[in-house]
Each structure stands twice: as structure tokens, then as C-alpha cells.
Design a protein around this motif. Structure first.
Motif, PDB file in Angstrom:
ATOM      1  N   VAL A  10       0.883  -1.349  -0.013  1.00 34.57           N
ATOM      2  CA  VAL A  10       0.099  -0.081  -0.068  1.00 34.57           C
ATOM      3  C   VAL A  10       0.817   1.200  -0.075  1.00 34.57           C
ATOM      4  N   ILE A  11       2.045   1.187   0.765  1.00 35.93           N
ATOM      5  CA  ILE A  11       2.860   2.481   1.001  1.00 35.93           C
ATOM      6  C   ILE A  11       3.499   2.588  -0.567  1.00 35.93           C
ATOM      7  N   ALA A  12       3.747   1.608  -1.012  1.00 34.54           N
ATOM      8  CA  ALA A  12       4.695   1.651  -2.521  1.00 34.54           C
ATOM      9  C   ALA A  12       3.567   2.237  -3.466  1.00 34.54           C
ATOM     10  N   ILE A  13       2.398   1.653  -3.592  1.00 31.56           N
ATOM     11  CA  ILE A  13       1.457   2.068  -4.555  1.00 31.56           C
ATOM     12  C   ILE A  13       1.206   3.489  -4.192  1.00 31.56           C
ATOM     13  N   THR A  14       0.870   3.998  -3.056  1.00 29.27           N
ATOM     14  CA  THR A  14       0.540   5.247  -2.743  1.00 29.27           C
ATOM     15  C   THR A  14       1.662   6.265  -3.033  1.00 29.27           C
ATOM     16  N   ALA A  15       2.913   6.099  -2.977  1.00 25.19           N
ATOM     17  CA  ALA A  15       4.053   6.697  -3.228  1.00 25.19           C
ATOM     18  C   ALA A  15       4.179   6.788  -4.758  1.00 25.19           C
ATOM     19  N   PHE A  16       4.045   5.895  -5.537  1.00 25.93           N
ATOM     20  CA  PHE A  16       3.802   5.757  -6.983  1.00 25.93           C
ATOM     21  C   PHE A  16       2.636   6.746  -7.515  1.00 25.93           C
ATOM     22  N   GLU A  17       1.546   6.671  -6.873  1.00 27.63           N
ATOM     23  CA  GLU A  17       0.293   7.508  -7.342  1.00 27.63           C
ATOM     24  C   GLU A  17       0.738   9.110  -7.175  1.00 27.63           C
ATOM     25  N   GLU A  18       1.346   9.060  -5.768  1.00 24.85           N
ATOM     26  CA  GLU A  18       1.640  10.578  -5.644  1.00 24.85           C
ATOM     27  C   GLU A  18       2.648  11.039  -6.666  1.00 24.85           C
ATOM     28  N   MET A  19       3.689  10.173  -7.065  1.00 23.58           N
ATOM     29  CA  MET A  19       4.491  10.596  -8.172  1.00 23.58           C
ATOM     30  C   MET A  19       3.874  10.834  -9.518  1.00 23.58           C
ATOM     31  N   LYS A  20       2.889  10.321  -9.649  1.00 25.10           N
ATOM     32  CA  LYS A  20       2.005  10.514 -11.052  1.00 25.10           C
ATOM     33  C   LYS A  20       1.317  12.043 -11.015  1.00 25.10           C
ATOM     34  N   LYS A  21       0.863  12.253  -9.760  1.00 26.41           N
ATOM     35  CA  LYS A  21       0.253  13.365  -9.471  1.00 26.41           C
ATOM     36  C   LYS A  21       1.124  14.782  -9.658  1.00 26.41           C
ATOM     37  N   ARG A  22       2.316  14.593  -9.152  1.00 25.94           N
ATOM     38  CA  ARG A  22       3.092  15.637  -8.783  1.00 25.94           C
ATOM     39  C   ARG A  22       4.597  15.671  -9.586  1.00 25.94           C
ATOM     40  N   PRO A  23       4.482  15.447 -10.869  1.00 29.04           N
ATOM     41  CA  PRO A  23       5.736  14.988 -11.621  1.00 29.04           C
ATOM     42  C   PRO A  23       6.549  16.320 -11.539  1.00 29.04           C
ATOM     43  N   ASP A  24       6.014  17.718 -11.137  1.00 33.32           N
ATOM     44  CA  ASP A  24       6.683  18.798 -11.312  1.00 33.32           C
ATOM     45  C   ASP A  24       7.790  18.734 -10.201  1.00 33.32           C
ATOM     46  N   ILE A  25       7.305  17.937  -8.879  1.00 38.13           N
ATOM     47  CA  ILE A  25       8.208  18.197  -7.755  1.00 38.13           C
ATOM     48  C   ILE A  25       8.931  16.617  -7.850  1.00 38.13           C
TER      49      ILE A  25
END
Length: 120
Positions: A10-25
Motif C-alpha cells: 500500500v505504501i509503495a502504491i501510494t508513493a507511485f500514485e503521488e509521483m504521477k500526480k506531482r511530476p513537477d516536484i
């Protein structure tokens, strides 16, 4: 323990989803991100159908983003049943022999998932 594995996944998937939402950061997911996520799914999934669903989703996303490397394709083929991976590859318009260029358009040529990559 399976509860710890589930939590880690769940932690890995959450981090991956965050990455896709905030590519600028964080930056866009690349071939290594997809490969690492596939490894996490293989090692941490406690249920085969869940693992297959996650692997399919990652594979499709990698292809659509042009991030399909030889390693990502290899993991997908190795860790999913052939009836599933064939169906997914065909549904996206490719085959195991013919990987569309668009699937690896953002991957350095030396990591392309094609037989032709070894010729030069």
C-alpha cells in the motif's frame, strides 16, 4: 507476515500514485520506477489475482507513457500467466514479436524491449 507485506505494498502504491500526480516536484515515473513497482508487487502481493491485476496496470501504464524497457517487459512476462500477458499485449495493439515503438519511445535505445536493440 502477510499484514506487513500488504502494508508495504500500500505504501509503495501510494508513493507511485503521488509521483504521477506531482511530476513537477518528484519527477515523472520512468522505466526504473515501473520496474521497481513490479518487483514490489511480485514480492509483496499476498494474492495471485491482486498481483496479476497490479502487474497488468503497471504494464499498461508503462506502455502508454513510452516507458517499456526490456526489464519491465521481462518482469511482466515472467510474473504473469501467458494467457493474461498475451491478452494485454494484443489488446494494446502489439505482440510478443512486434513491440510498437511508441511503447518504448522514452527509454534509451540500449534498454529497448526489442530483438533489434541487440543488432547495433
Amino acid at each position: 507476515k502477510s499484514s506487513e507485506k500488504k502494508e508495504a505494498l500500500v505504501i509503495a502504491i501510494t508513493a507511485f500514485e503521488e509521483m504521477k500526480k506531482r511530476p513537477d516536484i518528484i519527477g515523472e515515473p520512468n522505466q526504473y520506477t515501473f520496474g521497481t513497482m513490479m518487483k514490489a508487487c511480485v514480492r509483496l502481493s499476498t494474492d495471485v489475482s491482486e498481483k496479476n491485476r497490479l502487474m497488468e496496470s503497471l504494464f499498461v501504464q508503462a506502455c502508454k507513457r513510452g516507458m517499456l524497457s526490456r526489464a519491465v517487459l521481462g518482469q511482466f512476462l515472467r510474473h504473469t500467466p501467458s494467457h493474461l500477458n498475451m491478452k494485454v499485449i494484443l489488446s494494446l495493439g502489439g505482440s510478443k514479436r512486434e513491440i510498437p515503438d511508441s511503447w518504448h519511445r522514452n527509454v534509451p535505445q540500449k534498454h529497448w524491449p526489442t530483438a533489434t536493440a541487440n543488432d547495433g
